[in-house]
Design a protein around this motif. Structure first.
Motif, short mmCIF file in Angstrom:
data_model
loop_
_atom_site.label_atom_id
_atom_site.label_comp_id
_atom_site.label_asym_id
_atom_site.label_seq_id
_atom_site.Cartn_x
_atom_site.Cartn_y
_atom_site.Cartn_z
N PHE A 38 135.24 50.28 18.71
CA PHE A 38 134.00 50.69 19.34
C PHE A 38 133.42 51.93 18.68
CE2 PHE A 38 131.87 53.36 22.54
CZ PHE A 38 130.74 52.58 22.68
N ALA A 39 132.19 51.73 18.22
CA ALA A 39 131.44 52.86 17.66
C ALA A 39 129.99 52.66 18.05
CB ALA A 39 131.60 52.90 16.15
N PRO A 40 129.47 53.45 19.00
CA PRO A 40 128.10 53.25 19.46
C PRO A 40 127.12 53.35 18.29
CG PRO A 40 129.19 54.95 20.74
CD PRO A 40 130.09 54.64 19.61
N ASP A 41 126.20 52.42 18.28
CA ASP A 41 125.22 52.37 17.20
C ASP A 41 124.05 53.29 17.56
OD1 ASP A 41 123.39 51.81 15.30
OD2 ASP A 41 123.32 49.63 15.67
N ASP A 86 136.11 58.93 15.08
CA ASP A 86 136.67 58.85 13.72
C ASP A 86 135.62 59.33 12.73
OD1 ASP A 86 139.05 57.26 12.14
OD2 ASP A 86 137.13 57.37 11.05
N PRO A 87 136.00 60.27 11.85
CA PRO A 87 134.99 60.83 10.94
C PRO A 87 134.46 59.80 9.94
CG PRO A 87 137.17 61.63 10.37
CD PRO A 87 137.32 60.85 11.63
N VAL A 88 135.23 58.74 9.71
CA VAL A 88 134.79 57.77 8.69
C VAL A 88 133.90 56.70 9.30
CG1 VAL A 88 135.55 56.18 6.89
CG2 VAL A 88 136.90 58.23 7.40
N ASP A 89 134.48 55.88 10.21
CA ASP A 89 133.64 54.79 10.73
C ASP A 89 133.09 55.07 12.13
OD1 ASP A 89 135.85 54.43 12.23
OD2 ASP A 89 136.44 52.51 11.37
N ARG A 90 133.32 56.31 12.58
CA ARG A 90 132.70 56.81 13.80
C ARG A 90 133.10 56.04 15.05
NH1 ARG A 90 129.17 60.39 13.07
NH2 ARG A 90 128.78 61.00 10.94
N PHE A 108 147.81 54.20 12.13
CA PHE A 108 148.60 55.37 11.77
C PHE A 108 148.09 56.03 10.49
CE2 PHE A 108 152.03 57.40 9.42
CZ PHE A 108 152.43 58.33 10.36
N PHE A 109 147.89 55.23 9.48
CA PHE A 109 147.52 55.82 8.19
C PHE A 109 146.05 56.23 8.17
CE2 PHE A 109 151.18 53.21 6.60
CZ PHE A 109 152.01 54.30 6.39
N GLN A 110 145.81 57.42 7.70
CA GLN A 110 144.47 57.99 7.66
C GLN A 110 144.09 58.26 6.21
OE1 GLN A 110 142.63 58.27 10.46
NE2 GLN A 110 144.37 57.39 11.58
N ASP A 111 142.83 58.68 6.05
CA ASP A 111 142.33 58.97 4.71
C ASP A 111 143.21 59.95 3.94
OD1 ASP A 111 140.27 57.30 4.58
OD2 ASP A 111 138.74 58.75 5.24
N GLY A 133 131.70 71.48 12.22
CA GLY A 133 130.53 71.67 11.36
C GLY A 133 129.34 71.11 12.12
N GLU A 134 128.66 70.16 11.47
CA GLU A 134 127.51 69.59 12.16
C GLU A 134 127.80 68.23 12.76
OE1 GLU A 134 124.33 69.73 9.35
OE2 GLU A 134 124.09 71.88 9.62
N ARG A 135 128.96 67.69 12.42
CA ARG A 135 129.26 66.33 12.87
C ARG A 135 130.12 66.35 14.13
NH1 ARG A 135 131.66 63.25 7.93
NH2 ARG A 135 131.30 61.46 9.29
N PRO A 136 129.79 65.49 15.12
CA PRO A 136 130.63 65.42 16.30
C PRO A 136 131.95 64.74 15.99
CG PRO A 136 128.89 63.78 16.43
CD PRO A 136 128.69 64.53 15.17
N ARG A 137 133.05 65.37 16.37
CA ARG A 137 134.39 64.79 16.15
C ARG A 137 134.96 64.27 17.46
NH1 ARG A 137 137.03 65.82 11.40
NH2 ARG A 137 138.51 64.36 12.33
N GLY A 138 134.23 64.57 18.55
CA GLY A 138 134.69 64.08 19.86
C GLY A 138 133.60 64.29 20.89
N ILE A 139 133.75 63.67 22.07
CA ILE A 139 132.78 63.88 23.15
C ILE A 139 133.55 64.15 24.43
CG2 ILE A 139 131.01 62.78 24.58
CD1 ILE A 139 130.25 61.18 22.03
#
Ligand code: ADP
Length: 985
Positions: free
Chosen positions: A195-198, A164-168, A437-440, A257-263
């Motif tokens: 789950f968002a790895p720190d 997730d681009p917001v809370d990863r 369901f609802f996104q930014d 861009g520079e941010r990972p959106r998936g693995i």
């Protein structure tokens, strides 16, 4: 997908060996075996191959032909060599297999290893061919799933998690594993919430991966998993490693861009070539995903733009409140799918539900028109109280939203405030049953909608309030207009107060007017029925008070909360007054009074009321001035009228006097104005202008009128004579016309002439006897004694004649000057008898027969002396002009009636000389003597018959004559009878 092999070996033994080995050990292959270079080129031309296996030795020209064909068709299959001996050079050593059965089997076994990088690359090509027209919404998921499938086709286990681009936080999107393992992984992920790895807690290599800096390959997958799922137990990790069959783990970040959106995690032992091929694969996958995402974004943006455009259009095309809200939710659904939606609006401090969609029609569900109070800290509370847009991707407890009304199965929720400038006018909330369901971007879209809705609602509200205001203004103008036409101040005040009360729905309205340093209540009404409020005392303008202050300053005063004003005194009949507005009724600095407006409740009177009432008060002020002016004019007019009436009466009496004078003046009076028009003519003038001499009179008048200055003159017209005086009429020194006075002097001139004639006649008549007397006196002086007696006789006779003539003159003069004589009833027969007897001796002496014939009694009202004198004169004349032998008779010949008066007729008849026709008209004139009398020198004065006529006139009678020369004369006298006496004695 089967590996396609093209085998070119001119050696038939080798081809046999290959076929045999294929049959035994390679199921995943399709092999085309060719013996000549031509047929090999043909095969390359017709189909594509993963691998080209060249069985050496092949002569150079054939080899070149085939290799050129590979170049030409861009097939570029992986190239392998089968030979008796290894070829020279390191490059080809890895591609060489011994041309033996075991060598070929070994080759076929190792083939996938060799081919994998190439196949991975080819899979990347294939991935790019993914058909995405359908399921546009899920394009990214489709691509990811396809990538996983392509890898699994190459025998690679893999897994894709999106970030997730917001809370990863990580979400497992697709993998080659079964649903059980999916669930296990999900369970493990859920254990730590989202789950968002720190990055701070993971291995350095994993941190680089999470930051999108590099991929990471490890042949110790347990270590990696432990670093990522740091809260998981060792056994959980061990179990996961076992279940996933992990020998090694290759983790590749998918970058946007520079941010990972998936693995992408590939769970296999991989050669460096494999890793490199996978890196290429992932790069291309990233590019594809970015492309699809931006396409998606573009399309979504376009969609949203279209929807927003429609919203703007819909909102601007209608200003109806409900339609707007209804439409906005339908339009919103086309861009942001939702299961439930509601629009809440702030109305007079309350939050009212104005639109609901998707709420089950059960009890307790959100109802249209319901007033709600969400708690401050709740999601909805923050939206509608703090104007904060709130997105709950996951709703754990519906109460979190803030109202128990929301269906329990709502799993995703967003709420946005509806604003107008910086004011919160409401909020809208959407719910979805799909968790997360609802996104930014949904939030952004809904915010855009809410913004439009805010504008539209405000427009609608403004329109509604401005329409209401316009209506109020219109009604107010009507009040003002009708007031302007009212001229009675009391009525005006009452109508204005009642009208204002009705239109503005006030509690009370009063109008107080200035009168002698006091504010006098003219009208004070309250309630919808306009009940009069009693008011005992007028307000002293010199005292201290709100109304007095308004008058003094000529400024309106608004008391928003009367309870906060210690000086405010409640009227006993208006206990509920909450706020009050006092406006001056002023015009051009003059304050005529005040208008007081009360409303129940605090702060219910606004600037708007003030503004509108100011318009009204200015109209009332004009009306009051009008009414006051009218009153003054009315009084003034009444006074003027009175003065005019008295003056008119004065003038009228003056005029009447003047007219009476002019009427009674014997002269004709005519007045002309400067234009020459006749403005006045008295009756004499009118008669004169219409009479016998009218033509001449008019000519003379117009001539005189044309003359300048004062003119006095005489003129004759025919036989008439006139004296005229023309003089200008002046008023205050100015000439305003001409007055002409005409006098008929014909009669005066005739009298003058008669007088001269009379004097001449009398002189002549007197001279004759006097001349005789003079002659006889001189004769007497010289005469002898014998004649003296005769002369004295003549002298005596002439003196008598003179005496009688003078007496007759005196008698006539007396009679003429006498207007009335004493009258009494007189018996006519007695008079006639007396006269006959008086003359009998004289007649006898002359030989004339005299008689009278009378019967009974005929009485008249008269003077007997005068009547005797009358008949004496007639009988004396008859005796004089009748020869001897003749006869005289007196008789009452009858009675006749004329003009309602009865007359008696008395005839004096003789058969004497008679009277000529020429003489007859003049007989009764003074001194007139007939031809006969003059010819025969019969003595007489010519006054006898004149005296007769005077006496007859004095008695109101008449006298006439009928005569023929030589036959005789009849003189007839008519005397009025006393009827009642007739025949009575
Ligand atoms: P006098 O008789 O003195 O002349 P009168 O006035 O009495 O005056 O009469 C006027 C005239 O009328 C007389 O002059 C005479 O000519 C005429 N007259 C009057 N009475 C008679 C009569 N009875 N017969 C004829 N003539 C008469």
């Amino acid at each position: 997908m089967k590996t396609r092999l093209l085998v070119f070996d001119p050696d038939p033994e080798a081809r046999r060996l290959f076929r045999k080995a294929l049959q035994e050990s390679c199921e995943g292959c399709v092999a085309v075996i060719r013996a000549s270079a031509e047929s090999c080129v043909q095969a390359l031309h017709e189909s594509s191959f993963d691998t080209l296996i060249l069985g050496l030795p092949i002569d150079n020209s054939a080899l070149l032909q085939v290799l050129l064909a590979c170049q030409e068709y861009h097939k570029q299959p992986e190239l392998f060599l089968l030979a008796e001996h290894p070829p020279e050079g390191d490059e080809l050593s890895t591609r060489y297999f011994k041309k033996t059965t075991s060598g070929i089997v070994q080759f076929l076994r190792d083939l996938p290893e060799f081919l994998r990088p190439a196949l991975i690359t080819r899979s990347a090509d294939e991935l790019e061919q993914t058909h995405l027209d359908q399921h546009r919404e899920d394009a990214r998921r489709t691509i990811v799933e396809r990538a996983i499938k392509l890898l699994s086709r190459l025998g690679l286990n893999s897994m894709y998690v999106s970030i997730d681009p917001v809370d990863r936080h990580w979400v497992l999107v697709s993998s080659t594993y079964s649903i059980d393992i999916h669930q296990e992984i999900d369970a493990l992920l859920e254990k730590s919430g989202r789950f968002a790895p720190d990055p701070a807690r993971v291995l350095q290599s994993i941190r680089d991966l999470l930051l999108g800096l590099s991929s990471h390959y490890s042949e110790r997958p347990g270590e990696i998993l432990r670093s990522i799922f740091h809260w998981a137990t060792a056994s959980e990790i061990e179990s996961l490693v076992k279940k996933l069959g992990l020998d090694a783990l290759f983790l590749l970040p998918i970058l946007d861009g520079e941010r990972p959106r998936g693995i992408l995690m590939v769970a296999d032992t991989l050669s460096l070539q494999d890793q490199s091929a996978l890196q290429t694969f992932v790069n291309r996958l990233s590019t594809l995903l970015i492309r699809v995402r931006s396409l998606d974004r573009l399309q979504l943006d376009a969609h949203v733009m279209r929807a927003l455009q429609q919203v703007v259009f819909a909102l601007s095309s209608t200003l109806d409140f409900e339609t707007i809200q209804d439409q906005i939710l339908d339009l919103l659904r086309t861009v942001v799918p939702f299961d439930t939606a509601c629009v809440i609006l702030k109305e007079e401090g309350d939050l009212i539900v104005r639109q609901v969609k998707g709420f089950p029609p059960s009890r307790g569900a959100l109802q249209l028109g319901e007033s709600i109070v969400p708690p401050d800290r709740s999601a909805l509370g923050q939206v509608v109280y703090d104007a904060r847009p709130i997105l709950l991707r996951v709703v754990e407890d519906p109460l979190q939203i803030g109202l128990s009304h929301f269906p329990a199965d709502i799993r995703s929720w967003l709420g946005v405030p509806i604003m107008w400038r910086s004011e919160i006018i409401g909020g809208m909330a959407l719910g979805s049953r799909a968790q997360g369901f609802f996104q930014d971007f949904h939030l952004r879209i809904v915010l855009g909608f809410a913004q439009q809705l805010g504008v539209a609602l405000q427009n609608a509200h403004l329109l509604r309030s401005s329409a209401a205001r316009a209506e109020k203004m219109r009604l107010m103008y009507e009040i003002g207009r009708s007031a302007v036409s009212m001229l009675d101040i009391q009525q005006l005040a009452l109508e204005v107060a009642a009208g204002t009360l009705r239109v503005f729905n006030y509690y009370a309205v009063g109008i107080l007017l200035n009168e002698d340093d006091k504010l006098v209540p003219c009208a004070y009404l309250r309630g919808p029925e306009g009940i009069p409020v009693s008011w005992v005392e007028p307000l002293d303008l010199n005292a201290v008070g709100f109304a007095q202050e308004v008058v003094k300053k000529d400024q309106p005063l608004l008391i928003s909360d009367v309870s906060k004003e210690p000086r405010f005194e409640h009227h006993s009949e208006l206990p509920n007054t909450g706020c009050e507005l006092i406006l001056p009724l002023s015009i051009a600095g003059e304050v005529l009074g005040v208008m007081i407006v009360d409303k129940e409740g605090v702060g219910q009177l606004s600037e708007d009321d003030l503004e509108m009432l100011q318009v009204l008060t200015s109209l009332i002020a004009i009306s009051l001035i009008n009414a006051r002016l009218f009153g003054e004019i009315h009084d003034h007019a009444a006074e003027l009228e009175e003065r005019v009436a008295s003056r008119t009466a004065e003038l009228q009496s003056q005029q009447e006097q003047t007219e009476a004078i002019l009427r009674s003046v014997a002269d004709a009076v005519l007045v002309f104005d400067l234009e020459g028009d006749l403005v006045m003519a008295n009756p004499q003038a009118q008669n004169m202008m219409a009479g016998e001499w009218s033509e001449g009179v008019l000519t003379q008048i117009s001539r005189l009128h044309g003359e300048k200055g004062r003119i006095q003159e005489s003129f004759d017209i025919g036989e008439a004579s006139f004296q005229a005086l023309a003089s200008p009429v002046e008023l205050d020194g100015d000439s305003i016309g001409t007055v002409i006075v005409l006098r008929d002097i014909t009669r005066l001139q005739e009298l003058d002439r008669l007088k001269s004639e009379f004097v001449a006649t009398v002189s002549h008549e007197l001279r004759t006897p006097l001349a005789n007397i003079k002659v006889y006196l001189s004769l007497l002086q010289r005469s002898k004694q014998a004649n003296r007696q005769r002369y004295l006789g003549v002298l005596n006779q002439e003196t008598d004649r003179l005496t009688s003539m003078i007496e007759e003159l005196l008698d006539l003069s007396r009679l003429e000057s006498q207007k009335e004589i004493e009258m009494e009833p007189v018996e006519m027969t007695d008079i006639l008898a007396q006269v006959v007897e008086q003359h009998r001796p004289t007649c006898d002496e002359k030989g004339i027969h005299i008689a009278h014939e009378t019967e009974g009694s005929v009485r008249v009202l008269g003077n007997s002396d005068q009547l005797i004198r009358l008949f004496t004169n007639l009988v004396a004349n008859a005796a004089t002009y009748t020869d001897p032998g003749g006869m005289i008779s007196l008789n009452i010949s009858g009675e006749k009636e004329e003009d309602g008066i009865a007359y008696v007729c008395v005839d004096v008849r003789d058969d004497g000389v008679g009277i000529s026709e020429e003489d007859q008209p003049f007989l009764f004139d003074r001194f007139y003597r007939g031809t006969m009398a003059r010819k025969h020198r019969i003595p007489g004065s010519g006054l006898g018959l004149a005296i007769v006529r005077e006496i007859v006139n004095l008695h109101g009678g008449r006298v006439g004559v009928e005569s023929d020369v030589g036959v005789g004369s009849v003189f007839t006298v008519w005397l009025p009878l006393i009827k009642w006496e007739r025949g009575s004695s």
